[in-house]
Design a protein around this motif. Structure first.
Motif, short mmCIF file in Angstrom:
data_model
loop_
_atom_site.label_atom_id
_atom_site.label_comp_id
_atom_site.label_asym_id
_atom_site.label_seq_id
_atom_site.Cartn_x
_atom_site.Cartn_y
_atom_site.Cartn_z
N TYR A 1 0.84 -1.18 0.00
CA TYR A 1 0.00 0.00 0.00
C TYR A 1 0.88 1.24 0.00
O TYR A 1 1.96 1.25 0.60
N TRP B 1 1.52 -5.45 2.79
CA TRP B 1 1.32 -5.92 1.42
C TRP B 1 -0.11 -5.69 0.96
O TRP B 1 -1.06 -5.74 1.75
N LEU B 2 -0.26 -5.52 -0.34
CA LEU B 2 -1.58 -5.55 -0.96
C LEU B 2 -2.15 -6.96 -0.87
O LEU B 2 -1.42 -7.94 -0.73
N THR C 1 -0.65 -9.11 -3.39
CA THR C 1 0.70 -9.55 -3.03
C THR C 1 0.63 -10.75 -2.09
O THR C 1 1.38 -11.72 -2.24
N GLU D 1 -6.29 5.61 -0.67
CA GLU D 1 -6.10 4.69 -1.79
C GLU D 1 -7.20 3.63 -1.80
O GLU D 1 -7.91 3.44 -0.82
N TYR E 1 -7.47 -2.86 6.69
CA TYR E 1 -6.52 -3.98 6.65
C TYR E 1 -6.82 -4.97 7.76
O TYR E 1 -6.57 -6.17 7.60
#
Length: 246
Positions: free
Chosen positions: A38, A44-45, A48, A103, A151
């Motif tokens: 991110y 991690w995304l 990912t 985002e 998250y």
């Protein structure tokens, strides 16, 4: 100069313990490290995490006699539900919206049939369902950039113990993952290909790890830590040190 994580990896290997450094496979694949995280956060995304799970199981297939069908983790087999401009990570919160922008946040849903038995004792969860049960939608559905953390919606965030059993016919292996928050977007992806995945976060787990391993008898124990958490003296007085494996 040699980084501290690299030095520790070398020491671990001297003791005959395999090291699978995700940074190496990212480099070998020619990916941009920054694009796998991110922008406003250190994690991690979701995509990912899926890729890391696939590469980890490929390594297990090659080295430990696993027979995971890693094609199940190809990204094109997943729907991506996008929440536009929904996430402001810990780094973004520090600098505020005056200096950065929120985002997109993404949830992955397999297009094939999934059936899980999913348990998190501290959340009083003992449920059955498809892959969607691994998401805590209370952390995701409401857009609140400063007070919500989407998250944490991945596998209910940092938990002492998570147990995921795959009710479908898959590779009959039991994986115990000792992880930090980077594992939140990985462990359920591993469970798509294996019969059982157990996650333990030693910062919150109050039992004896050694006794637990002897009780559940996993086929493999993995330690999945971000490089920034590697190094320093082990604090054996608090029972919360990430490297106190007793």
């Amino acid at each position: 100069s040699t980084s501290i994580p690299a030095v520790i990896c070398a020491i671990i290997e001297e003791y005959g313990i395999d090291v699978f450094d995700v940074r190496d496979i990212i480099h070998d694949a020619g990916y941009n490290h920054h694009e796998m995280f991110y922008r406003t956060d250190h994690h991690w995304l979701a995509t990912t995490g899926l890729w890391v799970a696939q590469k980890t199981l490929e390594y297990c297939n090659d080295n430990y006699g696993f027979h995971a069908d890693t094609s199940m983790l190809e990204l094109d087999l997943f729907d991506q539900k996008i929440y536009p401009e929904w996430f402001l990570g810990s780094r973004g919160k520090k600098v505020t919206l005056s200096r950065t922008k929120p985002e997109d946040f993404v949830l992955l849903y397999p297009r094939y049939d999934t059936r899980f038995h999913y348990c998190i004792p501290t959340e009083h969860l003992d449920i059955y369902g498809d892959y969607s049960i691994i998401y805590n939608m209370e952390d995701i559905e409401e857009k609140d950039l400063y007070n919500k953390n989407p998250y944490r919606g991945y596998n209910y965030g940092d938990q002492p113990l998570i147990q995921i059993q795959n009710e479908n016919k898959v590779d009959d292996k039991k994986i115990l993952v000792i992880d930090d928050s980077f594992g939140n977007c990985v462990i359920s992806c591993l469970a798509l290909c294996e019969s059982e995945v157990i996650s333990i976060d030693l910062r919150h787990f109050t039992g004896s790890l050694e006794n637990y391993i002897q009780t559940v008898e996993p086929d493999i124990v993995m330690v999945l830590y971000s490089a920034e958490n590697v190094g320093g003296e082990i604090d054996r007085t608090t029972h919360k040190d990430m490297f106190d494996f007793r």
